[in-house]
Motif scaffolding. Structure first.
Motif, short mmCIF file in Angstrom:
data_model
loop_
_atom_site.label_atom_id
_atom_site.label_comp_id
_atom_site.label_asym_id
_atom_site.label_seq_id
_atom_site.Cartn_x
_atom_site.Cartn_y
_atom_site.Cartn_z
N ALA A 118 -11.14 0.77 11.78
CA ALA A 118 -11.82 0.22 10.40
C ALA A 118 -11.02 0.51 9.39
O ALA A 118 -10.78 -0.20 8.24
CB ALA A 118 -12.79 0.93 10.25
N LEU A 119 -8.80 0.94 9.61
CA LEU A 119 -8.19 1.05 8.19
C LEU A 119 -7.70 -0.66 8.40
O LEU A 119 -7.43 -0.52 9.27
CB LEU A 119 -7.49 2.27 8.67
N ARG A 120 -7.89 -0.59 7.23
CA ARG A 120 -6.59 -1.76 6.28
C ARG A 120 -5.05 -0.60 6.24
O ARG A 120 -5.44 -0.26 4.58
CB ARG A 120 -7.03 -3.13 5.82
N LEU A 121 -4.24 -1.67 6.02
CA LEU A 121 -2.93 -0.91 5.34
C LEU A 121 -2.49 -1.92 5.31
O LEU A 121 -2.32 -2.94 5.83
CB LEU A 121 -2.53 -0.11 6.92
N MET B 295 6.94 1.43 3.78
CA MET B 295 6.73 2.28 4.05
C MET B 295 4.92 1.63 3.88
O MET B 295 4.42 0.87 2.40
CB MET B 295 6.47 3.43 2.88
N ILE B 296 4.10 3.38 3.46
CA ILE B 296 2.64 2.76 3.72
C ILE B 296 2.33 2.99 1.42
O ILE B 296 2.63 3.21 1.50
CB ILE B 296 1.68 4.16 4.35
N LEU B 297 1.57 1.99 1.38
CA LEU B 297 1.32 1.96 -0.22
C LEU B 297 -0.33 1.92 -0.16
O LEU B 297 -0.30 2.97 -1.24
CB LEU B 297 1.73 0.68 -0.42
N LEU B 298 -1.22 1.49 0.65
CA LEU B 298 -2.66 1.49 0.23
C LEU B 298 -3.34 1.16 1.57
O LEU B 298 -2.77 1.34 3.11
CB LEU B 298 -3.10 0.80 -0.13
N CYS B 299 -4.17 2.51 1.51
CA CYS B 299 -5.22 2.70 3.13
C CYS B 299 -6.41 2.50 2.37
O CYS B 299 -7.24 3.03 1.83
CB CYS B 299 -4.97 4.28 3.54
N GLU B 300 -7.32 1.20 2.97
CA GLU B 300 -8.65 0.81 2.99
C GLU B 300 -9.36 1.01 3.97
O GLU B 300 -8.89 0.34 5.05
CB GLU B 300 -8.72 -0.43 2.53
#
Length: 258
Positions: free
Chosen positions: A83-86, A1-6
């Protein structure tokens, strides 16, 4: 699952929409620390924009709408998605993206399809094989989603939602309360809890004070300062509802005098 969105380093935040939205412009690192995260804020604050970008970035299946790769309404959002890094703790292709308008389109198309199948079956009344095949197709749709011709929007939404849930899925929902009465929202919360217990994660953009009361959920509010976590009691919409329901007549009298 997604932990971070940068937001990737070097991203030009002066490019105009959607980068000029305060919640997007201020985005650096967004942590998803709970199985259920709500995105709240006023209309046009950016909550649906971020959700759509995440749907593109995670390549979610769309329930009832146009495939994301061909959806022309998302053209302005694609630069943000790129532009999002997941960061994931476990990447999953399971789950879907569902907007309120997509559900209404889905329900309408299913009603039209079952009606057409019934009509074709009636036209082939003398051909038992063709009639049986057509009615079998109609029955498969109704067994999965129920009879959407007879169901209310809320009943239909809950049936469709439940029928598409699988364990360990990532689900992105945009204003699901649009199809749900208050009682149906409570039923939706029960479905949500059951899915969370099966390892699923939810990111939900909403205006509903009922949904955002889900125990243990994280609430991220889009406001003039950008995007920040807030407690349930500090959500602007929750305070407004409480203030209104405390004395509706006095609230409206004062509103109409202004």
């Amino acid at each position: 699952m997604i932990l971070l969105c940068e937001l990737r380093k070097g991203t030009d935040r002066t490019e105009g929409f959607p980068f000029d939205l305060p919640g997007i412009r201020s985005l650096d690192t967004l942590r998803f620390q709970a199985p259920v995260t709500f995105l709240v804020g006023a209309n046009a604050s950016g909550k649906s924009t971020l959700l759509e970008a995440l749907a593109l970035a995670t390549n979610r299946v769309v329930v009832g709408g146009t495939d994301l790769k061909r959806d022309a309404s998302l053209e302005a959002i694609r630069p943000l998605a790129k532009a999002l890094r997941l960061t994931w703790n476990k990447r999953t292709a399971r789950g879907f993206f569902l907007r309120a308008e997509d559900f209404f389109n889905f329900a309408r198309r299913n009603r039209e399809l079952t009606s057409e199948l019934q009509g074709f079956a009636d036209k082939h009344a003398d051909d038992a094989r063709a009639r049986g095949y057509l009615l079998g197709q109609k029955r498969q749709i109704e067994e999965r989603y129920g009879d959407l011709n007879a169901a209310s929007h809320g009943e239909g939404f809950l049936r469709v939602f439940a029928s598409r849930l699988v364990p360990h899925g990532l689900y992105l929902l945009d204003e699901p309360e649009a199809a749900l009465s208050p009682h149906s929202q409570l039923a939706f919360l029960l479905q949500l809890r059951a899915a969370v217990e099966q390892g699923s994660q939810f990111l939900i953009a909403t205006h509903s004070p009922l949904l955002t009361a889900y125990p243990g959920a994280e609430i991220l509010e889009f406001n003039a300062n950008g995007l920040e976590p807030v407690a349930y009691d500090d959500v602007e919409g929750v305070g407004l509802y409480r203030h209104f329901l405390r004395s509706p007549r006095q609230y409206l009298d004062r509103l109409f005098r202004e």
